[in-house]
Every structure is written in C-alpha cells, then in structure tokens.
Motif scaffolding. Structure first.
Motif, PDB file in Angstrom:
ATOM      1  N   PRO A 495       0.842  -1.205   0.000  1.00  0.00           N
ATOM      2  CA  PRO A 495       0.000   0.000   0.000  1.00  0.00           C
ATOM      3  C   PRO A 495       0.874   1.250   0.000  1.00  0.00           C
ATOM      4  O   PRO A 495       0.808   2.079   0.916  1.00  0.00           O
ATOM      5  CB  PRO A 495      -0.787  -0.140   1.308  1.00  0.00           C
ATOM      6  N   ILE A 496       1.698   1.356  -1.017  1.00  0.00           N
ATOM      7  CA  ILE A 496       2.741   2.379  -1.046  1.00  0.00           C
ATOM      8  C   ILE A 496       2.757   3.031  -2.422  1.00  0.00           C
ATOM      9  O   ILE A 496       2.663   2.334  -3.439  1.00  0.00           O
ATOM     10  CB  ILE A 496       4.126   1.716  -0.810  1.00  0.00           C
ATOM     11  N   TYR A 497       2.822   4.343  -2.440  1.00  0.00           N
ATOM     12  CA  TYR A 497       3.038   5.026  -3.724  1.00  0.00           C
ATOM     13  C   TYR A 497       4.296   5.873  -3.616  1.00  0.00           C
ATOM     14  O   TYR A 497       4.783   6.143  -2.511  1.00  0.00           O
ATOM     15  CB  TYR A 497       1.820   5.864  -4.126  1.00  0.00           C
ATOM     16  N   TYR A 498       4.828   6.265  -4.769  1.00  0.00           N
ATOM     17  CA  TYR A 498       6.139   6.913  -4.791  1.00  0.00           C
ATOM     18  C   TYR A 498       6.047   8.332  -5.313  1.00  0.00           C
ATOM     19  O   TYR A 498       5.577   8.574  -6.428  1.00  0.00           O
ATOM     20  CB  TYR A 498       7.108   6.105  -5.654  1.00  0.00           C
ATOM     21  N   LYS A 499       6.532   9.243  -4.470  1.00  0.00           N
ATOM     22  CA  LYS A 499       6.592  10.653  -4.847  1.00  0.00           C
ATOM     23  C   LYS A 499       8.053  10.969  -5.003  1.00  0.00           C
ATOM     24  O   LYS A 499       8.789  10.890  -4.008  1.00  0.00           O
ATOM     25  CB  LYS A 499       6.032  11.492  -3.681  1.00  0.00           C
ATOM     26  N   ASP A 500       8.473  11.251  -6.221  1.00  0.00           N
ATOM     27  CA  ASP A 500       9.866  11.608  -6.399  1.00  0.00           C
ATOM     28  C   ASP A 500      10.765  10.474  -5.923  1.00  0.00           C
ATOM     29  O   ASP A 500      11.820  10.713  -5.325  1.00  0.00           O
ATOM     30  CB  ASP A 500      10.149  12.867  -5.552  1.00  0.00           C
ATOM     31  N   GLY A 501      10.306   9.270  -6.085  1.00  0.00           N
ATOM     32  CA  GLY A 501      11.097   8.120  -5.655  1.00  0.00           C
ATOM     33  C   GLY A 501      10.984   7.789  -4.177  1.00  0.00           C
ATOM     34  O   GLY A 501      11.493   6.768  -3.737  1.00  0.00           O
ATOM     35  N   GLU A 502      10.304   8.643  -3.407  1.00  0.00           N
ATOM     36  CA  GLU A 502      10.168   8.367  -1.975  1.00  0.00           C
ATOM     37  C   GLU A 502       8.852   7.650  -1.701  1.00  0.00           C
ATOM     38  O   GLU A 502       7.804   8.064  -2.201  1.00  0.00           O
ATOM     39  CB  GLU A 502      10.165   9.686  -1.177  1.00  0.00           C
ATOM     40  N   TRP A 537      -3.498   1.903 -11.764  1.00  0.00           N
ATOM     41  CA  TRP A 537      -2.595   1.550 -10.661  1.00  0.00           C
ATOM     42  C   TRP A 537      -1.704   2.757 -10.331  1.00  0.00           C
ATOM     43  O   TRP A 537      -0.487   2.706 -10.381  1.00  0.00           O
ATOM     44  CB  TRP A 537      -1.786   0.308 -11.001  1.00  0.00           C
ATOM     45  N   ALA A 538      -2.382   3.883 -10.087  1.00  0.00           N
ATOM     46  CA  ALA A 538      -1.702   5.108  -9.673  1.00  0.00           C
ATOM     47  C   ALA A 538      -2.528   5.724  -8.554  1.00  0.00           C
ATOM     48  O   ALA A 538      -3.718   5.417  -8.409  1.00  0.00           O
ATOM     49  CB  ALA A 538      -1.596   6.069 -10.846  1.00  0.00           C
ATOM     50  N   TRP A 539      -1.857   6.549  -7.770  1.00  0.00           N
ATOM     51  CA  TRP A 539      -2.561   7.108  -6.613  1.00  0.00           C
ATOM     52  C   TRP A 539      -2.773   8.611  -6.792  1.00  0.00           C
ATOM     53  O   TRP A 539      -1.831   9.365  -7.022  1.00  0.00           O
ATOM     54  CB  TRP A 539      -1.766   6.843  -5.339  1.00  0.00           C
ATOM     55  N   ASP A 540      -4.034   8.994  -6.729  1.00  0.00           N
ATOM     56  CA  ASP A 540      -4.410  10.409  -6.777  1.00  0.00           C
ATOM     57  C   ASP A 540      -4.397  10.911  -5.344  1.00  0.00           C
ATOM     58  O   ASP A 540      -5.313  10.648  -4.560  1.00  0.00           O
ATOM     59  CB  ASP A 540      -5.809  10.526  -7.400  1.00  0.00           C
ATOM     60  N   GLU A 541      -3.339  11.626  -5.021  1.00  0.00           N
ATOM     61  CA  GLU A 541      -3.133  11.994  -3.621  1.00  0.00           C
ATOM     62  C   GLU A 541      -4.199  12.966  -3.120  1.00  0.00           C
ATOM     63  O   GLU A 541      -4.666  12.874  -1.984  1.00  0.00           O
ATOM     64  CB  GLU A 541      -1.740  12.622  -3.465  1.00  0.00           C
ATOM     65  N   ILE A 560       2.111   3.538  -8.036  1.00  0.00           N
ATOM     66  CA  ILE A 560       2.008   2.654  -6.866  1.00  0.00           C
ATOM     67  C   ILE A 560       3.024   1.524  -7.031  1.00  0.00           C
ATOM     68  O   ILE A 560       3.340   1.120  -8.160  1.00  0.00           O
ATOM     69  CB  ILE A 560       0.579   2.076  -6.741  1.00  0.00           C
ATOM     70  N   ASP A 561       3.506   1.022  -5.926  1.00  0.00           N
ATOM     71  CA  ASP A 561       4.464  -0.097  -5.914  1.00  0.00           C
ATOM     72  C   ASP A 561       3.914  -1.260  -6.748  1.00  0.00           C
ATOM     73  O   ASP A 561       2.731  -1.606  -6.658  1.00  0.00           O
ATOM     74  CB  ASP A 561       4.690  -0.557  -4.466  1.00  0.00           C
ATOM     75  N   LEU A 562       4.781  -1.863  -7.562  1.00  0.00           N
ATOM     76  CA  LEU A 562       4.342  -2.927  -8.454  1.00  0.00           C
ATOM     77  C   LEU A 562       4.580  -4.329  -7.887  1.00  0.00           C
ATOM     78  O   LEU A 562       4.229  -5.321  -8.506  1.00  0.00           O
ATOM     79  CB  LEU A 562       5.079  -2.806  -9.799  1.00  0.00           C
ATOM     80  N   ASN A 563       5.205  -4.377  -6.714  1.00  0.00           N
ATOM     81  CA  ASN A 563       5.501  -5.680  -6.118  1.00  0.00           C
ATOM     82  C   ASN A 563       4.343  -6.146  -5.243  1.00  0.00           C
ATOM     83  O   ASN A 563       3.447  -5.375  -4.920  1.00  0.00           O
ATOM     84  CB  ASN A 563       6.757  -5.587  -5.260  1.00  0.00           C
TER      85      ASN A 563
END
Length: 949
Positions: A495-502, A537-541, A560-563
RNA sequence: GCUUUGGUGGUGGAAUUGGUAGACACGAGGGACUUAAAAUCCCUUGGGCAGCAAUGUCCGUACGGGUUCAAGUCCCGUCCGAAGCACCA
C-alpha cells in the motif's frame, strides 16, 4: 439396525452445520482453549490422505477439550495467495481467484466429509481484501516504526523525528541498517529527500538494496530453498544473483527477543534448536586493527579473542569496501582480477565448490597486542554480510584459516599446550594457553594469557580489550532481515506510492488497496512485475483514490508499488484474525484478544520451523509492542505432525522387443526368472499388494491384452515408500476411504497408524482392524434392530473395563498418544462384549468417551439415549468414585536378581512391613525352603529383592 | 563436517519413564458356524531346546562394553537410517 455409516454421517454433518454446534463465542464462563491447524494452501490436486492427519489429531484434541469443559476456538481457513495459482493463470489465462475459489470449494467439500468441528463462521482467506487489509495495515505500521533498543520495542517513527530535531542521533540506541551519527543542526539542514533517506535507515519496514536470487524465467525473486543447483525448482529456469531494491522487514531488531521467547514456549526441542541456529547468536569481541604506515584502522569480529597472539594474517571479504582502500598500487592488478573472478561466481558455486582462493592486498595491519605486522589478504571464504566482513586469522585454531594458511604458505602459531597442528587445526575451545605472548616477545602492558584455560583466556582478553579501548564486546546474529518484495501478481499489494522516488503510505482509511485486474499475468516486456500492466494503478493523492496509470504526472498522481508481498505475509497474523474475523475496525478487537490471548495448541508440519514460525513470532511481537496483541508469543504449544508418505506398487513387465505382442507381467516372487522392468501401478487397483488384474487391464488401453504370470493364483506387486504424488500413482484420496469405510473409520485409522509426530507410509492394510472395532462397538448398542442399553447396576468387571478406559484416555490424550488410546478402546469394547454388557450406566459414558474420535457414531447413539446437547466429562463425576482401584503397589519379587513373581501390597506399608509380608507369602516360602536369606532389599513402590547366601 | 533424532517380531507399533519386552492391530496358519459366500467367533503366531501334554528352560529390543538387585530405557564406543544447518570467524 446395522451400522450404516453413510446415513449416520451425512445426517449429523448436516445437523452440526445447521445447529452451528461448533460456533465459539468470544465470551464464556468456561476457560478458553484455542486449537489451531496450520491453514492449507488450496492446491489443485485436492486433499490426499496425508492432509487430514493433523486436522484429525487437532480435532480430537479440540473435541476432548470441549468435553473437559473448555470454550474451544477451533477455526480453519486458507492460505490462498501463492505461486501455483499464478503459474496456472499464466498458462491458461484463468484468473487466479477463479482457480483458488474452485480449489477452496473442493477442499471444503472434502473436509466436510471427515466431520471436523471447525467454526466455519470464522473462516479466513488470505486473498480476501477484507483480510489482507490488515496485512497491509500492519505493513504500514512497520513502515511508520523504528526499533528502540533502550526500551526494547518498536516505536512510532515520529518520535524518532522529534528526537532528531532536538538532539540528532545523540542518545538514540536504534536498530539501523548503517551506523549513522549526526547532530540536530545537521538534521535540520537536510532537505526532505535526505531526511526520508535517513529515516529509511531506521524504519522496521524499509527499502534497501540486497542481493537476490533472480529468476528471469519466472520473472521473480526466489527464496534460497526454491533454488537447487542454480535453477528454479519450479520450471527449472536459471537463477542469478542480482542486486535489487526491495522491501525488507527489520526482523534482526527482534533477534534477541525471538531467542529469549523460545524459553517460554512449549515447543519440541528440535524446532527450538532449528530456530536458535537460524537466529545464530554468537557472542564475541570487535577489535580495532591499525593499518601499518597509515592512520587508517578497521574492525574485525571474533569469538576467540584469546587467540590474538596467534594471528598470522588478516582476511577481508571481497565485497568489503576496505579492499579498495588497503590494496597497494603494486597489488592492484592482481586484486582486481581476483575480485572479478569472485563476482563471476554465483553464491551457489561458492557454496558447492569450496576451493581455497585469495590474494594479498600488499598492506599490513598491526597486531594491537604485540605490535607485529600482519599481512592483509582478501578471500572469498570471508562473508561480507556477517560480522564486519573482516577477520583476524588464527590458522592454528580455525580450520578455515588453517586451509588458507597451508594453501598460501602462511605461518601457523599454536597457542594451546599439547595441540598438534601439523596436520589440522585444533578448533576446540579447551586446553591450556601458551605462546601468548611467545617467549621473549613484546606484549602490550605485559599482558599474558599463558597458563590460563581457554575459557579464562577469552574473558581475560575481553576485559583487557574493553579497558584499553581496543574494541568492545559484541553480539552478532546470523539472522538476516526478511526480503519482503516479490515480483508477482497473486499476493498482497504494497500500500505504497512513490513521490519523487520516496515511498508514502496509502492512507489507512483507504485500505485495503485491492489487487487490480490485469490482462496477462506475466512480467511486462520491460521486466516489470505483472502489476506494471494494471491500467488503474496510480494514486491520486488529492482525492485519495486510485487513478489511471496514464495520468501519472508526479504532482498529484503517483505510481504505486508494483511488487506484492510473499506468502508469509498472509500467514503471519491469521491466528489473531480468527479471534475476531468480522471486525472492520481492527485486526482483532481488544476484547476478543484479551479473551482468546494466543493459540494454546498449534499443529502443523515441521517444514515451517524457520520461515512461517519465525515471521509469525516477529509479527506478533511487533503488534505486541503497540498493544494490538496481548501476548508476546503467538503459539504456546506447538506439535509437528509427521508426513504421510505414499506406498507405491509396482508390476514387473517382461522385457520384449516385440511391441506388437501383448505385454506380459510377472508376479513379484517369480520376477527374478525373467528380465523385467518395474512399472508404477495405481495403488487404487491393488489390494494388500495383490493386483486386481481385470482393473489393471481396464486402467490403460495398452494393457488391455496384458497377460500375467501368477504365483499361487495371484499377481503380487512389489512396493516402495515414496513421496505421495500423482506421478507415482500412489495418491490415496480420503473421499474414497470415507465412501468405503466411513469418516469415523478414517479418523480412527489415521490416528491408529502411529504417533502423530512420526512420518509413516500410508498403507490401507490395517484399516479393516479399526473398521471391525467400530462395528463391534456398534453391536454393544444394537442387536440388529434391537436397542440394547437398559437400566441396572453394572457389575464390578464392567465398571473396571469402563474406568480403566477413562483413566487411560485422559492420560493418553494429554500426551497426544492417540494410537494407544484407540488400543485402550479396543480392549475395553472387547471386554464389554465378552461380558455382554447392556448396562446404560456403562454404555452411555462410553459414547461420550469415544466422541472425540468417532463423532458421528457418538452423536447418533447419544441422541438415541435421548440427549440433545453433548456433555462434558465433568457430568459423570460419580464414575471415578464408584470404582476405585485399590491403592496398592505392585512389587516384583526376585531372588538373586531373577524376578519370580509379583506381589500387590498397600502403598501405605513401610519397608519393614513389606519385607515381612513378602517373606510370609506362600510362593516366597516355597522358594526359600531350606535356604538362608542374606538380605532383603526393598525399593519403595518398586521391587523386593531377596539375596540368598 | 556440526546439531537433533531414531534403530524392538513377517508388518504398523506398545512398554506406567529403570521393574514380567512384544500391549493393540494387520498379515499368516488352524478350527467353528454355513449348501456356499460374506459376516462373526475361537485357537496358534520372536527364536531354540525338552515334553503326549499342562508346562519347563535358555537366548532375544542394531553391535561391543559398563553402571545396577534389575537396562529396550542410563553411561562409553562402533555401525546404519532420517531431519535440519552448512565457509557465521
């Protein structure tokens, strides 16, 4: 009425289901008892007779505990995420959910036939979003946590941030990936990116680069035990080592607690030892070595600080950063060539082909105790992941150092008196120390270990090292952090999405993050995991919702994390979920957790000794730190049931070149007269090793015209014990046994086979015995149509038969010795049948006693007696008192060491009285006629021995 | 190599933890009932020796020693099997 198991079993299974007989309440005046099976992975093959072995045992125990007056929780569910369903999906395009649901339905149908007392209202499936919501929730909590060694628990990462604001790393004793040290000013000066990177060093769920077994054929990372000889077990694809950024769980922070906890639980010593080895605690010393002619120094780890005077070289792991720094220009080419060689070797090659290799760096370290120069080498036998990746080598007392020294012709200095190191090293930690220091050699502050024992020397050195600031006492663990990412589809998404790689968490109130539909379950063309194919599979913050992947803009909408998580994720806390499976507010509600506490009795295969049982204990301890679980240990008592192996049968085909001719098969006893080829034959057409030749002809078209060479008119098959598998034609389906003999017989037979901990081959030969027993049992109650039980005072012999059984059953069940309990039943029923017992006072409790084993028969008879509800053992207190075995002790009486007879005498008698009574016995007098007694020995409660002159 | 386990009849396995080894069951053999079969019941079943017999007697728990009045059980050594770990300093 004859014993008609079919109608009895279907009738009561339906009744249990409609009455919800085994529904457990989260409140009760009774004490609680939680009996749990390791839940199954629902494979496509369905259940074979091996699966129910453990379930039957735990069901008997659960039913027994109910009889003893406990409120029993006995749930069942499915570990439903996993690779087989996904592989099947890749081949057929069938959605894993469809396959999984079908398989679960098959399992359920098979389980229901055996008459388990599961509370199905509490069923969990790990692939159900309502369930994995809590797997994701726990993961997020780990992401938002750090581990504080001072309070020895997980704490919110915000508290760590607050501490950094005030004092930097000053006063923090945290579990971390790399040792970091900074001030509050330095922290404040960091930009957000740097701060996140810093926090990642502390999070319990963290991202980090690690070497993994990458299998391109399967498109995923594999665990070590999924790889054999460099190829994957599944599919046989090549596997390579590859650095990848992955999610990890900082389980190493819990190493000591995982170790200590083992002392508080009732598990078999062998599983505890496996876990202790896996954690691999070793207490040693870290020591600083200066580099000669430089102000650099480096640290080594050793458990044998006492051998410091025998150090003749140092070795660095090839991966160590020190290698570059310590390599002198003259040796650069050589070292680089060596590093290239090591890099080309996979981990597997390094393990299987252990050659002695290494290269000299050109540098020297200075022995802090003697001031001597010691050459620094690089060698692949030193592992970068353990200790500091650098060792001091003492060839005289370490076999690996010894091999290295002999190979490169380095000196060997023995340090223990009398140890012969001319052929091999002396590794034992025993003996008297010498040469420490050698005669006439210098030693720091005149420090000497000579004359001490090794143990004394170790502690003396530790003390000296600490006092002189040469190093510190240090505990190392072999346990590694758990790599938690899998490049698969059929698992829990992160349950993780990445902003600027973070990485950022999907808000808790938006969980679960459900697995999206995809068109193809293979990895993408660019090598991304299957989730890379998901359209949405993207997160609208801003709006806190899922968005189309195409809309990712890096401002509002993020990838969003693909794993997905590994199989262990779903099984790590399922026992908590069973306590409160419908709670939408929490993994488990406080009240339910307080009531059920933890699992009292956990039963499953020993193959989970390292993975599931470590991860689960870790997961539970983490939740315990936050108060979500009230017990430190999840499984109080663990029992490992053995495997049921297959018993394969063979026919022997006579070798022939003429394929047109009918195949000829020769019976086992005559096969040596021919040249034959053994062929596996379906065990279901073999009875007692005798082949059903007609069924064999019908089995395969090519055997239609088969001819047989018989012995004694029979075709006898050969046999072997092998793994139960389709390809060996030795799979026995429990449904067949249930159809043929009934569920109660299957239950009895699986338990009668032997101790549950033991692995054994399935062999239907003995099933007639328990089947006969059950019919005999039935005939105690029915003479054809006639119901026999009647009122009346039971005889002493009848009471004795019953009460011997009561005592035996309770003793044996507590020891899980079900096979001997069944023997006791056979004896009791045999005796009662011989006595033609028809007394209700005997037969009624007999039904209660057998009910854990044969619940269907018991339910039928119990209702016939006119009872609706089952009872507890406690409902028959008078039985124990009505018949009391006389309080006697049996003495074995022997003369000059040979036992002659036994004498039963009251326990209360003293030594002298026993002697007197025994000597007065008729048999004694007979033996002693005309002989002189030298002495009489009485061992209390055991034996009387009479020694003659 | 290290650690943990085991080794008992033809077979699966018992043995109150040091106290009559082989419970219970399977298989095998013999017998009863039955026209027959199924089902059921009874007897024998670790080995040797003696006896018509009841029975007696000796040897037997992988092998060799030991402790003990007494060892399948405890101790030492050897052989074999299973499981786990495996360059962890």
């Amino acid at each position: 009425m004859d014993y008609d198991y079919k109608s009895i079993e279907t009738k009561w299974q339906a009744w249990w289901a409609s009455e919800k007989t085994f529904k457990a309440e989260n409140h009760s005046d009774k004490p609680k008892y939680y009996v749990l099976d390791m839940f199954p992975y629902p494979s496509g093959a369905g259940l074979h007779v091996g699966h129910p072995l453990g379930y039957i045992a735990s069901d008997i125990y659960a039913r027994y505990k109910r009889l003893k007056g406990f409120n029993v929780l006995h749930p069942m569910g499915y570990d439903a995420f996993g690779l087989p369903a996904e592989q099947y999906a890749i081949q057929t395009g069938q959605h894993p959910e469809v396959t999984t649901t079908n398989n679960i339905n098959t399992y359920r149908r098979q389980l229901d036939k055996i008459g388990f007392s599961f509370d199905w209202d509490r069923e969990v499936r790990t692939c159900d979003p309502k369930y994995y919501k809590w797997t994701q929730w726990a993961f997020e909590l780990m992401f938002k946590s750090w581990y504080d060694y001072d309070t020895d628990k997980a704490r919110p990462i915000d508290e760590l941030k607050a501490h950094f604001e005030k004092q930097g790393t000053e006063g923090i004793n945290a579990a971390q990936s790399e040792p970091l040290s900074f001030t509050a000013q330095e922290w404040k000066a960091m930009d957000e990116h740097k701060r996140q990177e810093t926090l990642m060093n502390y999070r319990i769920a963290y991202r980090g680069v690690s070497m993994v077994n990458w299998c391109a054929g399967l498109g995923t990372v594999l665990a070590n035990d999924e790889v054999v000889n460099g190829v994957s077990i599944r599919g046989g694809f090549p596997v390579v080592q590859k650095p990848m950024e992955q999610w990890n769980l900082r389980i190493t922070a819990y190493a000591q607690r995982l170790l200590d906890g083992l002392d508080t639980i009732d598990w078999s010593e062998s599983v505890k030892i496996i876990q202790r080895n896996w954690i691999g605690r070793s207490e040693g010393t870290e020591m600083e070595f200066k580099v000669k002619g430089s102000d650099r120094h480096f640290t080594i780890f050793t458990t044998r600080a006492d051998t410091i005077f025998g150090v003749t070289f140092m070795v660095l792991a090839p991966e160590s950063e020190l290698v570059k720094e310590l390599t002198t220009p003259e040796h650069k080419a050589e070292v680089e060539e060596y590093l290239k060689y090591v890099e080309g070797r996979t981990e597997l090659e390094r393990m299987s082909d252990r050659r002695v290799t290494g290269v000299f760096t050109g540098s020297y370290a200075v022995n802090p105790f003697t001031g001597e120069d010691v050459p620094v080498w690089v060698g692949e036998y030193v592992l970068s992941g353990y200790g500091t990746g650098a060792i001091m080598a003492v060839p005289a007392h370490d076999s690996r150092d010894y091999a290295f020294a002999r190979h490169f012709n380095l000196p060997v200095v023995p340090l223990i008196e009398g140890a012969d190191v001319s052929k091999e090293s002396f590794d034992a930690k025993e003996g008297i120390v010498m040469n420490s220091p050698r005669k006439g050699a210098a030693s720091l502050d005149g420090f000497s270990l000579n004359g001490l024992t090794v143990k004394e020397a170790i502690s003396a050195t530790r003390k000296f090292v600490t006092e002189h600031h040469l190093g510190r006492v240090k505990v190392n663990y072999r346990l590694r952090d758990a790599i938690w990412s899998r490049q698969r589809y059929w698992g829990e998404p992160f349950p993780i999405y990445y902003k600027d790689g973070e990485p950022f968490c999907i808000p808790e109130d938006k969980l679960p993050l459900a697995l999206p539909e995809i068109s193809d379950y293979r990895p993408t063309e660019t090598g991304e995991p299957p989730l890379g194919r998901a359209a949405k599979w993207a997160w609208d913050e801003k709006n806190a919702c899922l968005a189309d992947t195409s809309k990712i803009d890096g401002k509002n909408i993020f990838p969003i994390d693909l794993n997905t998580m590994p199989g262990f994720a779903g099984s790590s806390a399922y026992y908590l979920r069973y306590m409160d499976p419908h709670n939408d507010e929490a993994l488990v509600g406080k009240e339910a957790d307080d009531y059920w506490q933890n699992v009292d009795f956990y039963l499953g295969g020993s193959e989970h000794a390292t993975h599931h049982l470590i991860y689960s204990r870790f997961w539970n301890m983490f939740l315990y730190d936050y108060g979500y679980s009230c017990k430190k240990e999840p499984f109080q008592k663990l029992v490992n049931q053995g495997m049921i192996q297959g018993r394969s049968n063979f026919v022997y085909r006579v070798n022939s070149d003429d394929h047109a001719k009918a195949p000829v098969f020769v019976s086992l006893g005559l096969k040596d007269k021919y040249e034959t080829t053994p062929i596996h034959v379906d065990v279901n057409i073999v009875h007692g090793d005798v082949l059903d030749t007609e069924a064999f002809k019908a089995w395969r078209p090519e055997y239609r015209n088969a001819e047989f060479v018989l012995e004694d008119g029979k075709y006898v098959c050969g046999w072997a014990v092998e793994k139960m598998s389709k390809s060996m034609f030795n799979v026995v389906n429990p449904d067949m046994i249930v159809d043929q003999y009934g569920a109660d017989t299957l239950r009895l037979y699986e338990m009668f086979l032997g101790p549950i901990e033991q692995s054994k081959p399935w062999d239907t030969k003995g099933i007639d015995g328990v089947s006969r027993f059950l019919r005999k049992f039935w005939r105690l109650f029915y003479d054809r149509e006639k119901w026999l039980p009647e009122d009346g005072q039971p005889s002493r012999a009848e009471l004795k038969a019953l009460h011997t059984l009561i005592g035996k059953e309770q003793d044996d069940i507590e020891k899980l010795s079900f096979n001997t309990t069944i023997s006791a039943f056979m004896i009791a029923v045999g005796e009662l049948a011989d006595l033609s017992c028809t007394k209700k006072a005997i037969l009624e409790p007999l039904v209660v006693l057998i009910s854990p084993f044969c619940p269907h028969v018991a339910e039928e008879l119990w209702h016939k007696f006119g009872h609706e509800q089952s009872v507890s053992f406690a409902a028959f207190p008078q039985y124990k008192e009505e018949y009391t075995v006389e309080d006697n002790v049996t003495y074995a009486v022997s003369f000059n060491g040979k036992t002659r007879f036994t004498a039963s005498l009251p326990k209360a008698l003293g030594k002298a009285e026993v002697e007197e009574k025994v000597l007065a016995m008729e048999q004694t007098e007979k033996y002693l006629a005309g002989k002189n007694v030298a002495k009489v020995i009485v061992v209390p409660g055991k034996i009387v021995n009479i020694v003659l002159k």
